[in-house]
Write a protein that holds these residues in place. Structure first.
Motif, PDB file in Angstrom:
ATOM      1  N   ALA A  16      -3.865 -26.071 -34.252  1.00 24.64           N
ATOM      2  CA  ALA A  16      -5.085 -25.285 -34.350  1.00 24.64           C
ATOM      3  C   ALA A  16      -4.725 -24.000 -35.364  1.00 24.64           C
ATOM      4  O   ALA A  16      -5.795 -23.199 -35.533  1.00 24.64           O
ATOM      5  CB  ALA A  16      -5.969 -24.977 -33.200  1.00 24.64           C
ATOM      6  N   GLY A  17      -3.504 -23.606 -35.685  1.00 27.31           N
ATOM      7  CA  GLY A  17      -3.164 -22.158 -35.885  1.00 27.31           C
ATOM      8  C   GLY A  17      -3.822 -21.056 -35.055  1.00 27.31           C
ATOM      9  O   GLY A  17      -3.932 -21.565 -33.775  1.00 27.31           O
ATOM     10  N   ASP A  18      -4.299 -20.000 -35.611  1.00 26.26           N
ATOM     11  CA  ASP A  18      -4.686 -18.970 -34.812  1.00 26.26           C
ATOM     12  C   ASP A  18      -6.079 -19.201 -34.437  1.00 26.26           C
ATOM     13  O   ASP A  18      -6.741 -17.975 -33.892  1.00 26.26           O
ATOM     14  CB  ASP A  18      -4.546 -17.354 -35.271  1.00 26.26           C
ATOM     15  N   LEU A  19      -6.754 -20.254 -34.675  1.00 29.93           N
ATOM     16  CA  LEU A  19      -8.153 -20.511 -34.339  1.00 29.93           C
ATOM     17  C   LEU A  19      -8.356 -20.861 -32.735  1.00 29.93           C
ATOM     18  O   LEU A  19      -9.278 -20.429 -31.957  1.00 29.93           O
ATOM     19  CB  LEU A  19      -8.781 -21.502 -34.856  1.00 29.93           C
ATOM     20  N   ILE A  20      -7.396 -20.997 -32.139  1.00 29.88           N
ATOM     21  CA  ILE A  20      -7.146 -21.322 -30.430  1.00 29.88           C
ATOM     22  C   ILE A  20      -5.698 -20.762 -30.308  1.00 29.88           C
ATOM     23  O   ILE A  20      -4.752 -20.943 -30.828  1.00 29.88           O
ATOM     24  CB  ILE A  20      -7.309 -22.643 -30.244  1.00 29.88           C
ATOM     25  N   LEU A  24     -17.187 -18.680 -32.857  1.00 26.17           N
ATOM     26  CA  LEU A  24     -17.731 -19.593 -31.866  1.00 26.17           C
ATOM     27  C   LEU A  24     -18.144 -21.000 -32.412  1.00 26.17           C
ATOM     28  O   LEU A  24     -17.883 -22.035 -31.446  1.00 26.17           O
ATOM     29  CB  LEU A  24     -18.803 -18.610 -31.159  1.00 26.17           C
ATOM     30  N   GLY A  25     -18.870 -21.162 -33.183  1.00 28.88           N
ATOM     31  CA  GLY A  25     -19.425 -22.211 -33.867  1.00 28.88           C
ATOM     32  C   GLY A  25     -17.939 -23.255 -34.296  1.00 28.88           C
ATOM     33  O   GLY A  25     -18.223 -24.358 -34.258  1.00 28.88           O
ATOM     34  N   THR A  26     -17.188 -22.445 -34.992  1.00 30.92           N
ATOM     35  CA  THR A  26     -15.905 -23.336 -35.379  1.00 30.92           C
ATOM     36  C   THR A  26     -15.197 -23.789 -33.905  1.00 30.92           C
ATOM     37  O   THR A  26     -14.802 -25.023 -34.098  1.00 30.92           O
ATOM     38  CB  THR A  26     -14.899 -22.201 -35.965  1.00 30.92           C
ATOM     39  N   LEU A  27     -15.140 -23.088 -32.914  1.00 25.49           N
ATOM     40  CA  LEU A  27     -14.714 -23.758 -31.714  1.00 25.49           C
ATOM     41  C   LEU A  27     -15.280 -24.834 -31.311  1.00 25.49           C
ATOM     42  O   LEU A  27     -14.765 -25.764 -30.832  1.00 25.49           O
ATOM     43  CB  LEU A  27     -14.457 -22.498 -30.895  1.00 25.49           C
ATOM     44  N   GLU A  28     -16.864 -24.796 -31.501  1.00 25.28           N
ATOM     45  CA  GLU A  28     -17.586 -26.144 -31.090  1.00 25.28           C
ATOM     46  C   GLU A  28     -17.142 -27.217 -31.922  1.00 25.28           C
ATOM     47  O   GLU A  28     -16.887 -28.412 -31.666  1.00 25.28           O
ATOM     48  CB  GLU A  28     -19.109 -25.809 -31.243  1.00 25.28           C
ATOM     49  N   ASN A  29     -16.911 -26.862 -33.288  1.00 30.65           N
ATOM     50  CA  ASN A  29     -16.453 -28.143 -33.971  1.00 30.65           C
ATOM     51  C   ASN A  29     -15.197 -28.703 -33.905  1.00 30.65           C
ATOM     52  O   ASN A  29     -14.940 -30.001 -33.859  1.00 30.65           O
ATOM     53  CB  ASN A  29     -16.287 -27.578 -35.585  1.00 30.65           C
ATOM     54  N   LEU A  30     -14.104 -27.846 -33.247  1.00 28.16           N
ATOM     55  CA  LEU A  30     -12.822 -28.162 -33.029  1.00 28.16           C
ATOM     56  C   LEU A  30     -12.738 -28.966 -31.750  1.00 28.16           C
ATOM     57  O   LEU A  30     -12.222 -29.997 -31.414  1.00 28.16           O
ATOM     58  CB  LEU A  30     -11.890 -27.142 -32.911  1.00 28.16           C
ATOM     59  N   GLY A  54      -6.460 -29.230 -19.922  1.00 26.09           N
ATOM     60  CA  GLY A  54      -5.823 -28.136 -20.487  1.00 26.09           C
ATOM     61  C   GLY A  54      -6.242 -27.525 -22.123  1.00 26.09           C
ATOM     62  O   GLY A  54      -6.448 -26.400 -21.901  1.00 26.09           O
ATOM     63  N   VAL A  55      -6.710 -28.582 -22.708  1.00 24.58           N
ATOM     64  CA  VAL A  55      -7.331 -28.055 -24.142  1.00 24.58           C
ATOM     65  C   VAL A  55      -8.528 -27.545 -23.881  1.00 24.58           C
ATOM     66  O   VAL A  55      -8.910 -26.565 -24.583  1.00 24.58           O
ATOM     67  CB  VAL A  55      -7.181 -29.441 -25.028  1.00 24.58           C
ATOM     68  N   THR A  56      -9.468 -28.239 -23.021  1.00 22.56           N
ATOM     69  CA  THR A  56     -10.602 -27.445 -23.020  1.00 22.56           C
ATOM     70  C   THR A  56     -10.419 -25.922 -22.399  1.00 22.56           C
ATOM     71  O   THR A  56     -11.130 -24.951 -22.685  1.00 22.56           O
ATOM     72  CB  THR A  56     -11.463 -28.094 -21.865  1.00 22.56           C
ATOM     73  N   ALA A  57      -9.507 -25.666 -21.453  1.00 23.08           N
ATOM     74  CA  ALA A  57      -9.169 -24.414 -20.896  1.00 23.08           C
ATOM     75  C   ALA A  57      -8.778 -23.378 -21.965  1.00 23.08           C
ATOM     76  O   ALA A  57      -9.194 -22.209 -21.858  1.00 23.08           O
ATOM     77  CB  ALA A  57      -8.043 -24.579 -19.834  1.00 23.08           C
ATOM     78  N   ALA A  58      -7.915 -23.861 -23.017  1.00 17.23           N
ATOM     79  CA  ALA A  58      -7.656 -23.141 -23.999  1.00 17.23           C
ATOM     80  C   ALA A  58      -8.546 -22.792 -25.047  1.00 17.23           C
ATOM     81  O   ALA A  58      -8.642 -21.520 -25.428  1.00 17.23           O
ATOM     82  CB  ALA A  58      -6.329 -23.663 -24.747  1.00 17.23           C
ATOM     83  N   ILE A  59      -9.546 -23.659 -25.027  1.00 12.16           N
ATOM     84  CA  ILE A  59     -10.804 -23.322 -26.046  1.00 12.16           C
ATOM     85  C   ILE A  59     -11.589 -22.264 -25.371  1.00 12.16           C
ATOM     86  O   ILE A  59     -12.117 -21.379 -25.822  1.00 12.16           O
ATOM     87  CB  ILE A  59     -11.486 -24.385 -26.517  1.00 12.16           C
ATOM     88  N   THR A  60     -11.698 -22.628 -23.979  1.00 11.30           N
ATOM     89  CA  THR A  60     -12.465 -21.586 -23.140  1.00 11.30           C
ATOM     90  C   THR A  60     -11.798 -20.210 -23.084  1.00 11.30           C
ATOM     91  O   THR A  60     -12.851 -19.169 -23.137  1.00 11.30           O
ATOM     92  CB  THR A  60     -12.753 -22.244 -21.588  1.00 11.30           C
ATOM     93  N   GLN A  61     -10.653 -20.352 -22.860  1.00 12.67           N
ATOM     94  CA  GLN A  61     -10.041 -18.817 -23.097  1.00 12.67           C
ATOM     95  C   GLN A  61     -10.397 -17.980 -24.318  1.00 12.67           C
ATOM     96  O   GLN A  61     -10.697 -16.919 -24.345  1.00 12.67           O
ATOM     97  CB  GLN A  61      -8.521 -18.958 -22.958  1.00 12.67           C
ATOM     98  N   THR A  62     -10.283 -18.751 -25.477  1.00 14.70           N
ATOM     99  CA  THR A  62     -10.577 -18.288 -26.571  1.00 14.70           C
ATOM    100  C   THR A  62     -11.975 -17.987 -26.757  1.00 14.70           C
ATOM    101  O   THR A  62     -12.103 -16.632 -27.319  1.00 14.70           O
ATOM    102  CB  THR A  62     -10.112 -19.245 -27.722  1.00 14.70           C
TER     103      THR A  62
END
Length: 320
Positions: free
Chosen positions: A182-186, A203-209, A230-238
């Protein structure tokens, strides 16, 4: 005592870990330094991000060569920041790939970003004299781009999920294996740098990912994340970092306060959760300045230069 500027006092070497995520899929992490990765095709490699200098990139390639001797056909750059791009010449790639908006950013601010990041994070620039110049693409994409890996390896997809960390962030997706670079998006347990960001669009970009439903995530910094939870947690953290930052800064802006009060509010909001994670104190002044600018109607990030870096740091982080 004033805090050392950005990461200028961070001189300790980091321990690097090369992880095999699946057959022919690799990630190198290093305790909060920028992550890199590689994917094997039938008779070639696709590498993701390049590190700050050719000398540093060669260290990554030496580790990778313990697993594969295939030549690098594609080097994909997630975005234009110097610590991701300036090591590109070490790969000998047939194609250097970036999103079309990243090419525009290299043209517009590549030289200034190089000088800025070198001053902020000197430890990452091993043998800076090995850098031949800015990194230019041989191939750009807009939307998505597929690369056939050959044999039974399936396809690799490069995409642009929207503006976020920069306006040209690219991700690398392996749909058959559910692996996302994901690079620095997450980020995974690392603070966000948002000095060149589009905070609300991010925030919308995170929803797309999230819609990709990745099961393995390599973020821009931090450990590799395994499992959907774990992936959901990382997106939630971001997302949480972005919401905490924007909420604190916007409340001060709307109340007629000044940017120093906004920095203090953001620090109070974010430090309990994110303060011990890599580059938090480094990032926050630049993050606050960028979102303050957005609230003032500055759509596109103002170019960072070493001089502007120092001015913002002195105003926000060097007080008292």
């Amino acid at each position: 005592m004033p805090k050392p500027f950005a990461s200028s006092a961070d001189t300790s070497p980091k321990s690097e870990t090369l992880e095999v995520l699946a057959d022919g899929v690799y990630a190198l992490t290093s305790e909060g330094d920028p992550n890199v990765g590689a994917v094997e095709g039938e008779d070639f490699l696709v590498c993701f991000d390049a590190r700050a200098t050719p000398a540093s990139a060669r260290d990554w390639l030496d580790a990778l060569r313990e697993h594969t001797d295939k030549p690098v056909k594609y080097l994909v750059l997630s975005h234009y920041h110097a610590v991701r791009a300036l090591g590109a010449s070490a790969f000998g790639a047939s194609e250097v790939v970036m999103h079309v908006d990243t090419l525009g950013l290299v043209r517009e601010r590549g030289e200034q970003d190089w000088a800025s990041e070198f001053a902020r994070m000197p430890r990452l620039f091993k043998e800076p004299e090995s850098i031949p110049g800015l990194t230019w693409p041989t191939l750009c994409f807009d939307g998505t781009m597929s690369i056939s890996l050959g044999g039974d390896r399936g396809d690799l997809v490069l995409g642009h999920a929207g503006r976020g960390h920069t306006r040209g962030d690219a991700y690398l997706w392996l749909p058959d294996r559910k692996i996302l670079f994901a690079g620095d998006l997450i980020e995974s347990e690392a603070a966000l740098y948002t000095g060149d960001a589009y905070h609300r669009e991010w925030l919308g970009t995170l929803e797309n990912l999230e819609l990709l439903e990745a099961e393995v995530l390599v973020g821009g910094r931090g450990a590799v994340v395994h499992g959907r939870e774990g992936v959901t947690a990382a997106i939630t953290q971001t997302r949480g970092f972005l919401l905490g930052l924007t909420g604190a800064v916007a409340s001060v802006h709307e109340a007629g306060g000044d940017i120093r009060a906004a920095f203090d509010a953001a620090h109070r909001e974010l430090e309990p959760t994110y303060g011990k994670w890599p580059i938090f104190e480094h990032c926050l002044p630049f993050d606050v300045q960028r979102f303050w600018d957005e609230l003032d109607g500055v759509e596109h990030p103002t170019i960072w230069t070493p001089e502007r870096d120092r001015e913002v740091w002195a105003l926000l982080q060097d007080r008292g």
